[in-house]
Scaffold this motif. Structure first.
Motif, PDB file in Angstrom:
ATOM      1  N   VAL A  13       0.832  -1.200   0.000  1.00  0.00           N
ATOM      2  CA  VAL A  13       0.000   0.000   0.000  1.00  0.00           C
ATOM      3  C   VAL A  13       0.869   1.255   0.000  1.00  0.00           C
ATOM      4  CG1 VAL A  13      -1.761   1.266   1.284  1.00  0.00           C
ATOM      5  CG2 VAL A  13      -1.848  -1.225   1.180  1.00  0.00           C
ATOM      6  N   ASP A  16       2.154   1.866  -3.511  1.00  0.00           N
ATOM      7  CA  ASP A  16       1.127   2.430  -4.381  1.00  0.00           C
ATOM      8  C   ASP A  16       0.809   3.877  -4.010  1.00  0.00           C
ATOM      9  OD1 ASP A  16       0.855   0.132  -5.885  1.00  0.00           O
ATOM     10  OD2 ASP A  16      -0.715  -0.699  -4.599  1.00  0.00           O
ATOM     11  N   ARG A  17       0.822   4.151  -2.728  1.00  0.00           N
ATOM     12  CA  ARG A  17       0.439   5.497  -2.267  1.00  0.00           C
ATOM     13  C   ARG A  17       1.489   6.532  -2.601  1.00  0.00           C
ATOM     14  NH1 ARG A  17      -0.774   9.809  -1.615  1.00  0.00           N
ATOM     15  NH2 ARG A  17      -1.872  10.861   0.088  1.00  0.00           N
ATOM     16  N   THR A 139       1.269   8.054  -8.201  1.00  0.00           N
ATOM     17  CA  THR A 139       0.822   7.779  -6.849  1.00  0.00           C
ATOM     18  C   THR A 139      -0.699   7.678  -6.847  1.00  0.00           C
ATOM     19  OG1 THR A 139       0.713  10.132  -6.304  1.00  0.00           O
ATOM     20  CG2 THR A 139       2.789   8.999  -5.860  1.00  0.00           C
ATOM     21  N   SER A 140      -1.251   7.224  -5.756  1.00  0.00           N
ATOM     22  CA  SER A 140      -2.705   7.104  -5.643  1.00  0.00           C
ATOM     23  C   SER A 140      -3.100   7.392  -4.209  1.00  0.00           C
ATOM     24  CB  SER A 140      -3.165   5.698  -6.058  1.00  0.00           C
ATOM     25  OG  SER A 140      -2.734   4.746  -5.109  1.00  0.00           O
ATOM     26  N   ALA A 141      -4.398   7.450  -3.989  1.00  0.00           N
ATOM     27  CA  ALA A 141      -4.914   7.736  -2.647  1.00  0.00           C
ATOM     28  C   ALA A 141      -5.211   6.456  -1.868  1.00  0.00           C
ATOM     29  CB  ALA A 141      -6.176   8.586  -2.753  1.00  0.00           C
ATOM     30  N   VAL A 142      -4.717   5.328  -2.332  1.00  0.00           N
ATOM     31  CA  VAL A 142      -5.006   4.055  -1.676  1.00  0.00           C
ATOM     32  C   VAL A 142      -4.423   4.030  -0.266  1.00  0.00           C
ATOM     33  CG1 VAL A 142      -2.930   2.928  -2.577  1.00  0.00           C
ATOM     34  CG2 VAL A 142      -4.898   1.540  -1.959  1.00  0.00           C
ATOM     35  N   ARG A 143      -5.154   3.448   0.638  1.00  0.00           N
ATOM     36  CA  ARG A 143      -4.696   3.325   2.018  1.00  0.00           C
ATOM     37  C   ARG A 143      -4.876   1.884   2.488  1.00  0.00           C
ATOM     38  NH1 ARG A 143      -3.668   8.281   3.955  1.00  0.00           N
ATOM     39  NH2 ARG A 143      -4.675  10.059   2.963  1.00  0.00           N
TER      40      ARG A 143
END
Length: 237
Positions: A13, A16-17, A139-143
């Motif tokens: 995570v 990805d973040r 990047t992404s907002a995945v948590r």
């Protein structure tokens, strides 16, 4: 340091973040600074803190390398270049066996580990240069989500990978990096040099297998099941 490998659970995570290059840089910095602090430590508490920093940094590196190889190379070339990256990474472990034992006998442990820390710092500069050359990764907002993690564990098709990985990596690193040399000296009566020679051969075989398995994977159209079965069977044997 090894206990902080638990950081590896949310490492995907984090990659990805924030992007794999950032994670490689942060992990590399913790690893390098921890290595330098360990070599210069004036007390046992500082030694523990330095090892914790090394463990935290190391737990971030593997998946960062995995994502970087995936980002830089095509899927057809992924197994080959991943095995090459791991081969180069394992070369540090190879150096940490018999060559390091001999170097410590000749120069003392502090200068040897200080050299290793400086080499890690050079690695960080190399990653920073690669970061600039390849551009910032997406990047992404995945948590991290416990529910999503539970769904992965509940996927029965992932169980063979989890079981084989748990057996192979846990047993290998327990013998190679934790108890192997000490066990051979305490219970088998070997000298430090001969015990380090055993772990040297063990690491060398693992590195050569990495290169051989990349070729085997390519010849089998990147099929994974035969390699997982072969690896687990050899470990148990």
């Amino acid at each position: 340091g090894g206990n902080l490998q638990l950081v590896g659970l949310p490492a995907g995570v984090v990659n990805d973040r924030f992007g794999h290059m950032r994670v490689l840089l942060v992990g590399g910095c913790f690893l390098s600074l921890g290595s330098l602090a360990f070599a210069l430590a004036p007390s046992v508490p500082v030694l523990y803190a330095a090892r914790a920093a090394v463990g935290f940094g190391a737990s971030l590196l593997y998946l960062g390398v995995l994502k970087a190889v995936d980002h830089l190379f095509s899927p057809e070339r992924f197994p080959t270049f991943l095995c090459l990256a791991l081969f180069l990474g394992y070369s540090g472990g190879l150096t940490g066996t018999f060559p390091t034992q001999r170097a410590v006998e000749a120069f003392g442990w502090r200068p040897v580990l200080l050299t290793a820390g400086l080499a890690s710092c050079l690695m960080c500069f190399g990653v920073a240069g690669l970061f600039v050359a390849t551009g910032r990764p997406r990047t992404s907002a995945v948590r991290f989500s416990p529910a999503a993690f539970a769904r992965i564990l509940g996927n029965r098709t992932s169980w063979p990978v989890l079981v084989s990985g748990s057996l192979n990596f846990a047993l290998y690193f327990l013998i190679q990096a934790t108890i192997g040399k000490k066990f051979l000296t305490d219970y088998c009566g070997l000298s430090g040099g001969r015990a380090a020679g055993f772990t040297f051969v063990m690491m060398l075989v693992a590195m050569l297998n990495l290169l051989a398995f990349s070729t085997a994977s390519r010849l089998m159209s990147n099929r994974r099941r035969p390699l997982l079965l072969a690896g687990t069977t050899l470990t148990l044997a």
